[in-house]
Design an enzyme around this catalytic site. Structure first.
Site, PDB file in Angstrom:
ATOM      1  N   HIS A  25     -56.121 -13.474  -5.826  1.00  0.00           N
ATOM      2  CA  HIS A  25     -55.074 -13.452  -4.806  1.00  0.00           C
ATOM      3  C   HIS A  25     -55.653 -13.281  -3.414  1.00  0.00           C
ATOM      4  CE1 HIS A  25     -51.883 -11.847  -2.271  1.00  0.00           C
ATOM      5  NE2 HIS A  25     -51.056 -12.553  -3.036  1.00  0.00           N
ATOM      6  N   GLU A  29     -61.297 -15.378   2.556  1.00  0.00           N
ATOM      7  CA  GLU A  29     -61.953 -16.695   2.548  1.00  0.00           C
ATOM      8  C   GLU A  29     -63.038 -16.723   1.492  1.00  0.00           C
ATOM      9  OE1 GLU A  29     -61.129 -19.363   4.356  1.00  0.00           O
ATOM     10  OE2 GLU A  29     -59.507 -18.274   5.312  1.00  0.00           O
ATOM     11  N   LEU A  51     -53.194 -11.564 -13.862  1.00  0.00           N
ATOM     12  CA  LEU A  51     -52.810 -11.003 -15.154  1.00  0.00           C
ATOM     13  C   LEU A  51     -51.474 -11.507 -15.680  1.00  0.00           C
ATOM     14  CD1 LEU A  51     -54.067  -7.334 -14.839  1.00  0.00           C
ATOM     15  CD2 LEU A  51     -55.087  -9.243 -16.106  1.00  0.00           C
ATOM     16  N   GLY A  53     -46.865 -15.294 -12.743  1.00  0.00           N
ATOM     17  CA  GLY A  53     -45.892 -15.291 -11.657  1.00  0.00           C
ATOM     18  C   GLY A  53     -45.960 -16.594 -10.879  1.00  0.00           C
ATOM     19  N   HIS A  88     -47.531 -17.434  -8.198  1.00  0.00           N
ATOM     20  CA  HIS A  88     -48.855 -17.894  -7.780  1.00  0.00           C
ATOM     21  C   HIS A  88     -49.538 -18.690  -8.889  1.00  0.00           C
ATOM     22  CE1 HIS A  88     -48.472 -15.806  -4.084  1.00  0.00           C
ATOM     23  NE2 HIS A  88     -48.776 -14.596  -4.530  1.00  0.00           N
TER      24      HIS A  88
END
Length: 140
Positions: free
Chosen positions: A9, A46, A71, A74, A76
């Site tokens: 993330h 980055e 994990l 969702g 993303h």
């Protein structure tokens, strides 16, 4: 050349992003399958996922496997990361760019969690009891 791109993330905390980069280095050392193991981030750090894929290609990768370091499935995992990977596929049809299942779907995760739960001593603060991680980590 085969490459593995660990996608996390991203965090405002630099140490968290560095953990992901160090994981990629450890995977690089132990991998017999991938010539290159690198990391990239969805946001807050980055390189970005498109830049991470491009880095692999620029290093000579003909195959890029994107492994979402998440994990649960969702938004993303189910939308954002696949969309970014798809865009790079369209940009580089000559390169095989695939996605692995997200980490939470890994078959060995349950065993790993049970084994980790057995570890009473914290590796970070050397607590003899279960520590209050992440409070044992120095704040910056």
């Amino acid at each position: 050349m085969k490459s593995l791109l660990i996608v996390a993330h991203g965090s405002r905390k630099a140490e968290s992003n560095e953990e992901v980069r160090q994981l990629a280095k450890r995977l690089q050392t132990e991998s017999n399958t991938y010539t290159l193991v690198s990391s990239a981030f969805l946001e807050l750090a980055e390189p970005s996922i498109p830049d991470g894929i491009q880095y692999c290609i620029d290093q000579g990768a003909t195959e890029v496997l994107v492994l979402p370091y998440f994990l649960s499935a969702g938004r993303h995992v189910s939308q954002d990361v696949p969309s970014l990977v798809h865009e790079k596929r369209l940009e580089h049809p000559e390169v095989s760019i695939k996605m692995a299942a997200y980490l939470g779907a890994a078959e060995g995760l349950v065993g790993l969690m049970l084994e980790t739960a057995k570890q009473v001593q914290c590796n970070r603060c050397s607590a003899k009891e279960v520590c209050a991680y992440p409070s044992c980590i120095e704040s910056s």
